[in-house]
Enzyme design. Structure first.
Site, PDB file in Angstrom:
ATOM      1  N   CYS A 111       0.816  -1.228   0.000  1.00 58.85           N
ATOM      2  CA  CYS A 111       0.000   0.000   0.000  1.00 58.85           C
ATOM      3  C   CYS A 111       0.844   1.271   0.000  1.00 58.85           C
ATOM      4  CB  CYS A 111      -0.944   0.004   1.194  1.00 58.85           C
ATOM      5  SG  CYS A 111      -2.101  -1.362   1.174  1.00 58.85           S
ATOM      6  N   HIS A 249      -3.162   7.363   2.415  1.00 57.02           N
ATOM      7  CA  HIS A 249      -3.596   6.055   1.922  1.00 57.02           C
ATOM      8  C   HIS A 249      -4.973   5.766   2.524  1.00 57.02           C
ATOM      9  CE1 HIS A 249      -3.863   1.907   0.986  1.00 57.02           C
ATOM     10  NE2 HIS A 249      -3.612   1.483   2.210  1.00 57.02           N
ATOM     11  N   ASN A 279     -10.008  -0.123   0.121  1.00 61.20           N
ATOM     12  CA  ASN A 279      -8.547  -0.026   0.060  1.00 61.20           C
ATOM     13  C   ASN A 279      -8.059  -0.634  -1.259  1.00 61.20           C
ATOM     14  OD1 ASN A 279      -5.787  -0.324   0.349  1.00 61.20           O
ATOM     15  ND2 ASN A 279      -5.890  -1.183   2.418  1.00 61.20           N
TER      16      ASN A 279
HETATM   17  C1  LIG Z   1     -10.033  -4.956  10.234  1.00 57.27           C
HETATM   18  C2  LIG Z   1     -10.660  -3.924  11.152  1.00 57.27           C
HETATM   19  C3  LIG Z   1     -11.673  -3.102  10.375  1.00 57.27           C
HETATM   20  C4  LIG Z   1     -11.384  -4.667  12.279  1.00 57.27           C
HETATM   21  O1  LIG Z   1     -11.968  -3.707  13.150  1.00 57.27           O
HETATM   22  P1  LIG Z   1     -11.849  -3.932  14.725  1.00 57.27           P
HETATM   23  O2  LIG Z   1     -12.561  -2.821  15.358  1.00 57.27           O
HETATM   24  O3  LIG Z   1     -10.391  -4.109  15.032  1.00 57.27           O
HETATM   25  O4  LIG Z   1     -12.662  -5.250  14.906  1.00 57.27           O
HETATM   26  P2  LIG Z   1     -12.203  -6.615  15.575  1.00 57.27           P
HETATM   27  O5  LIG Z   1     -11.175  -7.290  14.747  1.00 57.27           O
HETATM   28  O6  LIG Z   1     -11.853  -6.320  17.019  1.00 57.27           O
HETATM   29  O7  LIG Z   1     -13.533  -7.443  15.543  1.00 57.27           O
HETATM   30  C5  LIG Z   1     -14.655  -7.077  16.309  1.00 57.27           C
HETATM   31  C6  LIG Z   1     -15.761  -8.070  16.071  1.00 57.27           C
HETATM   32  O8  LIG Z   1     -16.293  -7.851  14.743  1.00 57.27           O
HETATM   33  C7  LIG Z   1     -16.321  -9.098  14.067  1.00 57.27           C
HETATM   34  N1  LIG Z   1     -16.146  -8.856  12.629  1.00 57.27           N
HETATM   35  C8  LIG Z   1     -14.978  -8.860  11.928  1.00 57.27           C
HETATM   36  N2  LIG Z   1     -15.239  -8.601  10.637  1.00 57.27           N
HETATM   37  C9  LIG Z   1     -16.569  -8.412  10.530  1.00 57.27           C
HETATM   38  C10 LIG Z   1     -17.431  -8.104   9.464  1.00 57.27           C
HETATM   39  N3  LIG Z   1     -16.955  -7.917   8.202  1.00 57.27           N
HETATM   40  N4  LIG Z   1     -18.726  -7.960   9.700  1.00 57.27           N
HETATM   41  C11 LIG Z   1     -19.240  -8.140  10.949  1.00 57.27           C
HETATM   42  N5  LIG Z   1     -18.465  -8.440  11.993  1.00 57.27           N
HETATM   43  C12 LIG Z   1     -17.146  -8.568  11.797  1.00 57.27           C
HETATM   44  C13 LIG Z   1     -15.189  -9.891  14.659  1.00 57.27           C
HETATM   45  O9  LIG Z   1     -15.400 -11.272  14.431  1.00 57.27           O
HETATM   46  C14 LIG Z   1     -15.298  -9.518  16.110  1.00 57.27           C
HETATM   47  O10 LIG Z   1     -16.338 -10.269  16.670  1.00 57.27           O
HETATM   48  P3  LIG Z   1     -16.219 -10.824  18.168  1.00 57.27           P
HETATM   49  O11 LIG Z   1     -16.089  -9.613  19.031  1.00 57.27           O
HETATM   50  O12 LIG Z   1     -17.511 -11.551  18.348  1.00 57.27           O
HETATM   51  O13 LIG Z   1     -15.005 -11.697  18.172  1.00 57.27           O
HETATM   52  C15 LIG Z   1      -9.581  -2.989  11.753  1.00 57.27           C
HETATM   53  O14 LIG Z   1      -8.791  -3.691  12.695  1.00 57.27           O
HETATM   54  C16 LIG Z   1      -8.686  -2.420  10.716  1.00 57.27           C
HETATM   55  O15 LIG Z   1      -9.104  -1.673   9.853  1.00 57.27           O
HETATM   56  N6  LIG Z   1      -7.384  -2.709  10.771  1.00 57.27           N
HETATM   57  C17 LIG Z   1      -6.459  -2.235   9.789  1.00 57.27           C
HETATM   58  C18 LIG Z   1      -6.578  -3.095   8.562  1.00 57.27           C
HETATM   59  C19 LIG Z   1      -6.001  -2.459   7.346  1.00 57.27           C
HETATM   60  O16 LIG Z   1      -6.331  -1.364   7.025  1.00 57.27           O
HETATM   61  N7  LIG Z   1      -5.126  -3.181   6.661  1.00 57.27           N
HETATM   62  C20 LIG Z   1      -4.522  -2.730   5.483  1.00 57.27           C
HETATM   63  C21 LIG Z   1      -3.475  -1.759   5.830  1.00 57.27           C
HETATM   64  S1  LIG Z   1      -2.740  -1.125   4.402  1.00 57.27           S
END
Ligand SMILES: CC(C)(COP(=O)(O)OP(=O)(O)OC[C@H]1O[C@@H](n2cnc3c(N)ncnc32)[C@H](O)[C@@H]1OP(=O)(O)O)[C@@H](O)C(=O)NCCC(=O)NCCS
Length: 361
Positions: A111, A249, A279
């Site tokens: 990215c 980004h 993304n």
């Molecule tokens: C991936 C991301 C959106 C997850 O958000 P978060 O607030 O960290 O959420 P969590 O991983 O703690 O998950 C919370 C809950 O939502 C659930 N969940 C995950 N994806 C889900 C979806 N698409 N829809 C519904 N629920 C979802 C999880 O299973 C978890 O459930 P649980 O509490 O019962 O275990 C976030 O961590 C993120 O954006 N990280 C950076 C990723 C990124 O940008 N990567 C590329 C970088 S270039």
């Protein structure tokens, strides 16, 4: 040392849309969850290859710069989803656009690829050997999307953006930059397929998709995009108060908001289009730059900060002062062929490879 400026810009977004509501039909998710956690409403699914999108974005950027493909002497494609290992996507794009006088190579910094490419392309010009660099960020990320994994498949999309870089004697252009990498934590965001590390034989779906420690990536992205931007601003002799537009980004709107807060940049000075495309990795910044220009968000003399973060784990930032021209010199009529399949049909190969999403199984 010569200054280097962006003289052309363009994008190519494939027409097929995959909305959050479409995803609700196939996986256990909701528009509300995706919107509040990421800011994404929809993303594009490409019916063509990475090189096709890159070529159209590149031709549009060349037209905006008033250049022909034959003028290009260096062609760079930032991508982590190349058409093939060999030839490089840059080689394929060179042939598609007819940039016969160019050297050409791919650059994979995930990215952060566009910011890396901006620095590499600009320094190749400063070195004196090149005069017209065509830099593209292009991705067909849906190829590696596993729709049985709801934690990653909602985040990414396809698309391409491009810029033309040229030398200038004016006191604008790329003022400063900072690039970094921490390979010791590369494993927290990876796509291990298609490399030499796997067993020979058919690809293993278990190794196939994006594997990511979301919260750790989130934390590091906010820290590094902020730190890197401050390093570049200091090098440029500017403060955050001098920033007219932050073009980050587009990975997650909460990462963007937290980075802007950390830097003390008001949200009115931050460009966000993640709701439309998700993304698109190396493509997010050139696409955002193109849209910022189209929307009149960039004016002559504006100080712009580009900030990126991604797999590697890589990061980069650049401080750029815009020149006088905010309008394209010309337009290209290059366009993608129309899709022959709808979005779900385009995703069928993913379902065949990784398995059916839960609501379809
Ligand atoms: C991936 C991301 C959106 C997850 O958000 P978060 O607030 O960290 O959420 P969590 O991983 O703690 O998950 C919370 C809950 O939502 C659930 N969940 C995950 N994806 C889900 C979806 N698409 N829809 C519904 N629920 C979802 C999880 O299973 C978890 O459930 P649980 O509490 O019962 O275990 C976030 O961590 C993120 O954006 N990280 C950076 C990723 C990124 O940008 N990567 C590329 C970088 S270039």
């Amino acid at each position: 040392m010569k200054n280097v400026e962006i003289t052309g810009w363009g994008k190519c977004m494939p027409p097929n849309v995959l909305s959050n509501h479409d995803l609700e039909q196939i996986i256990d998710t909701s528009d509300e969850w995706i919107t509040t956690r990421t800011g994404i409403k929809e993303r594009r699914i490409s019916h063509v290859e990475t090189s096709d999108m890159a070529a159209i974005a590149g031709l549009r950027a060349l037209a905006a710069a008033g250049k022909t493909p034959e003028d290009v002497d260096l062609l760079l494609v930032a991508t982590c989803t190349p058409d093939s290992l060999i030839p490089s996507t840059a080689s394929v794009v060179q042939n598609k656009v007819g940039a016969w006088n160019s050297a050409a190579m791919d650059l994979n910094a995930a990215c952060s690829g566009f910011v890396y490419g901006l620095v590499v392309g600009s320094n190749m010009i400063r070195g004196g050997a090149y005069k017209t660099v065509l830099l593209m960020g292009a991705e067909k990320l849906h190829y590696v999307m596993d729709f049985t994994d709801r934690t990653t498949c909602v985040l990414f999309g396809d698309g391409a953006g491009a810029v033309v870089l040229e030398p200038t004697d004016e006191p604008h252009g790329l003022l400063a930059s900072d690039l970094g990498m921490d390979g010791s934590v590369g494993h927290i965001l990876e796509v291990p397929r298609d490399g030499t590390m796997g067993d020979r034989g058919p690809l293993d779906p278990a190794l196939g998709g994006v594997s990511m420690e979301g919260q750790e990536v989130f934390r590091r992205a906010v820290t590094k995009m902020g730190e890197s931007s401050l390093i570049s601003l200091e090098q440029a002799g500017l403060g955050v108060e001098d920033v007219d537009l932050l073009i980050p980004h587009q990975a997650n709107v909460r990462i963007i908001d937290a980075t802007a807060r950390r830097l003390g940049i008001d949200e009115s000075k931050v460009f966000v289009n993640i709701h439309s495309y998700g993304n698109t990795s190396a493509a997010t910044i050139p696409v955002a730059l193109t849209e910022a220009l189209e929307e009149g968000r960039i004016q002559p003399g504006h100080n712009i900060v580009f900030a990126a973060f991604g797999g590697g784990l890589s990061w980069g930032s650049a401080v750029y002062r815009w020149g006088d021209r905010v309008e394209p010199l010309g337009e290209s009529d290059a366009a993608l062929p129309p899709p022959d399949r709808d979005t779900m049909q385009l995703l069928q190969p993913n379902f065949d490879f990784f398995g059916l999403p839960e609501k379809l199984s």
